[in-house]
Design a protein around this motif. Structure first.
Motif, PDB file in Angstrom:
ATOM      1  N   UNK A 114       4.401  -2.326 -12.681  1.00 40.30           N
ATOM      2  CA  UNK A 114       2.756  -2.826 -12.493  1.00 40.30           C
ATOM      3  C   UNK A 114       1.280  -2.232 -10.935  1.00 40.30           C
ATOM      4  N   UNK A 115       2.119  -3.401  -9.823  1.00 42.82           N
ATOM      5  CA  UNK A 115       1.808  -2.222  -8.695  1.00 42.82           C
ATOM      6  C   UNK A 115       1.618  -1.325  -7.746  1.00 42.82           C
ATOM      7  N   UNK A 116       3.271  -1.174  -8.631  1.00 41.13           N
ATOM      8  CA  UNK A 116       3.486   0.154  -8.397  1.00 41.13           C
ATOM      9  C   UNK A 116       2.848   0.855  -8.998  1.00 41.13           C
ATOM     10  N   UNK A 117       2.502   1.246 -10.098  1.00 42.41           N
ATOM     11  CA  UNK A 117       1.863   2.405 -10.961  1.00 42.41           C
ATOM     12  C   UNK A 117       0.713   2.105 -10.658  1.00 42.41           C
ATOM     13  N   UNK A 118      -0.514   1.087 -10.139  1.00 39.77           N
ATOM     14  CA  UNK A 118      -1.185   0.826  -9.478  1.00 39.77           C
ATOM     15  C   UNK A 118      -2.041   1.893  -7.881  1.00 39.77           C
ATOM     16  N   UNK A 119      -1.132   1.911  -7.260  1.00 39.58           N
ATOM     17  CA  UNK A 119      -0.339   2.238  -6.135  1.00 39.58           C
ATOM     18  C   UNK A 119      -0.494   3.839  -6.401  1.00 39.58           C
ATOM     19  N   UNK A 120       0.477   4.297  -7.413  1.00 42.00           N
ATOM     20  CA  UNK A 120       0.518   5.410  -7.467  1.00 42.00           C
ATOM     21  C   UNK A 120      -1.131   6.576  -8.038  1.00 42.00           C
ATOM     22  N   UNK A 121      -1.840   5.271  -8.728  1.00 42.64           N
ATOM     23  CA  UNK A 121      -2.734   6.203  -9.643  1.00 42.64           C
ATOM     24  C   UNK A 121      -3.807   5.560  -8.181  1.00 42.64           C
ATOM     25  N   UNK A 122      -3.658   5.306  -7.531  1.00 40.40           N
ATOM     26  CA  UNK A 122      -4.987   5.149  -6.251  1.00 40.40           C
ATOM     27  C   UNK A 122      -4.908   6.425  -5.766  1.00 40.40           C
ATOM     28  N   UNK A 123      -3.633   7.006  -5.330  1.00 38.54           N
ATOM     29  CA  UNK A 123      -3.192   7.906  -5.207  1.00 38.54           C
ATOM     30  C   UNK A 123      -3.117   9.651  -5.592  1.00 38.54           C
ATOM     31  N   UNK A 124      -3.633   9.155  -6.876  1.00 35.86           N
ATOM     32  CA  UNK A 124      -3.609  10.047  -8.027  1.00 35.86           C
ATOM     33  C   UNK A 124      -5.374  10.396  -7.901  1.00 35.86           C
TER      34      UNK A 124
END
Length: 486
Positions: A21-31
């Motif tokens: 979940x942390x990784x996905x949040x990091x990627x969404x911030x990048x997106x």
């Protein structure tokens, strides 16, 4: 046991690697940030003319506006982007601006910008073939396409460096290896001499300094009335050096010199180089792309006889900085000069596996070919040819304006897209006119020295530069002349 705070309590994003979940949040911030950056980039390119080409600031202004120390706590992408626009952008000289006509015109075109983004995302490094087959093999394919456009035969091996200065330095090392291979081990023990035009780029002399030949052994060959190297003077210098016990090693000819874009007679220079068994390097960093135009082919007569050639797609081939294409028909010499393989870098001995680390000083090798591959496919030969012809036509038209105004004089031929001219009068007057034009902010021109006089230059090469921009430059020049010429 001590309690570790969750990353969301410490950072504006979830710390990657703790949970899925942390990784996905990091990627969404990048997106989110990447989409905002793309929208900014598109608006920037669309509205470029609204920006001044040159910043209005004093040395040290940006340093004084930014914090002296890096932040202790993480900051949001939106905050960083805000400061980029507010603090950094006003300090940028816009090389991608249609009014940038100083030095040599450049373009960071949209397909190549996208490819640069993709390359940064993958973050691959082509040390040897296995570390990234795509880096090694796409570079061979793409440089093969460009090699055909340059009119070079298939035996010319290509590799990408960052700039022509580095490419030329590698050519000088090849020349050393070619005429005195023992010097790889023993160092420079005898006077090797290098010959180049008095109009050649300063990187030739810098390269001689860097590889140990020394400035003392760089010969500046005189040029003719059109700033082209004189083969007769070249041969006289070579004979004099042989008589003095020196060893001629390298000749650097130029197609499109930096100051005037003059074209050295490469075929005649090749005759001399072959007579004395010297390495011939041809610098067409700026003008190389015009080899694709049938009407410009005659400028490249003799280039197939060179031992090495450099052209920079980041100058006049729509490619963002940096990409310098270096070719040699003696790849074994290049490899002998630089290959040094420790055990931890040993790789496949398959003859089709090209290990880029063996062909130059750098060990690391960026995926630069990706942006050139995107670009060549997006525009094609027809699109590139149309853009080059447009720029050349604009330069020819500007030259006519200069020739028709009795206050100005043109001081060099215009084979490509650069016009060298001056206001009739003193060097101080020409400096003043240039300063007046550049102070306006809408265009940026540069200067050089030819035949001992200060000369103004307009270099056309941006994909968006039009007659609107060249006409504005000419209007500003005329107004400056009206104001300053007495």
């Amino acid at each position: 046991m001590p309690t570790t705070k969750h990353s969301s309590e410490l950072l504006p994003f979830a710390l990657p690697g703790q949970t899925e979940a942390d990784w996905n949040a990091y990627i969404e911030d990048f997106r989110r940030g990447a989409h905002e950056a793309v929208d900014w980039a598109a608006d920037f390119l669309a509205n470029m003319r609204d920006l001044p080409v040159l910043p209005t600031m004093k040395p040290g202004d940006l340093i004084d506006r930014l914090p002296e120390h890096a932040p202790d706590r993480a900051e949001k992408l939106q905050e960083i982007m805000r400061d980029f626009e507010r603090e950094v952008l006003p300090a940028v000289t816009h090389w991608n601006h249609p009014g940038f006509m100083a030095y040599f015109g450049t373009t960071g075109s949209t397909p190549a910008i996208i490819a640069e983004f993709l390359a940064a995302t993958m973050n691959t490094n082509g040390l040897h073939w296995k570390t990234s087959p795509a880096v090694a093999e796409l570079e061979q394919v793409t440089l093969g396409w460009l090699r055909e456009w340059l009119g070079l035969p298939p035996e010319f091996f290509g590799i990408i460096y960052d700039t022509a200065s580095v490419s030329t330095m590698h050519a000088i090392v090849c020349a050393r290896e070619y005429v005195a291979p023992e010097m790889r081990v023993e160092g420079i023990t005898a006077g090797l001499t290098l010959y180049t035009s008095d109009q050649a780029h300063s990187s030739v002399e810098k390269g001689a300094i860097a590889v140990g030949l020394g400035q003392k052994y760089v010969r500046k060959v005189p040029t003719d009335s059109e700033f082209r190297m004189r083969p007769d003077a070249l041969e006289e210098m070579i004979k004099a050096d042989i008589a003095a016990g020196l060893k001629p090693a390298c000749v650097v000819a130029t197609i499109g010199t930096t100051s005037s874009t003059s074209v050295d007679p490469v075929a005649a220079i090749a005759d001399v180089a072959e007579r004395y068994n010297m390495w011939l390097h041809v610098d067409c960093a700026y003008a190389g792309p015009t080899a694709v135009l049938p009407e410009c082919k005659h400028y490249f007569a003799g280039i197939k006889r060179a031992h090495s050639v450099v052209t920079n797609p980041h100058k006049w081939l729509l490619t963002p900085m940096d990409l310098s294409a270096f070719y040699t028909r003696e790849p074994k010499v290049l490899r002998q000069a630089f290959s040094l393989v420790p055990e931890y870098l040993r790789a496949s001995d398959d003859p089709r596996a090209v290990h880029l680390m063996d062909y130059g000083v750098p060990l690391g090798h960026r995926f630069r070919s990706l942006k050139l591959w995107f670009l060549l496919r997006y525009f094609g030969k027809e699109g590139v040819s149309a853009i080059l012809r447009h720029h050349i036509a604009l330069a020819q038209e500007f030259a006519k304006w200069v020739d028709a105004d009795p206050r100005f004089e043109r001081v060099a031929p215009v084979p490509f897209s650069t016009v060298c001219f001056r206001v009739k009068g003193s060097d101080e007057l020409n400096h003043a006119v240039l300063a007046e034009v550049n102070h306006d902010g809408r265009v940026f021109l540069s200067h050089t020295s030819l035949s001992g006089k200060i000369v103004l230059r307009i270099a056309i090469g941006n994909i968006r530069t039009s007659e609107q921009d060249t006409a504005l430059a000419w209007k500003l020049l005329q107004e400056a002349a009206d104001k300053l010429v007495k």
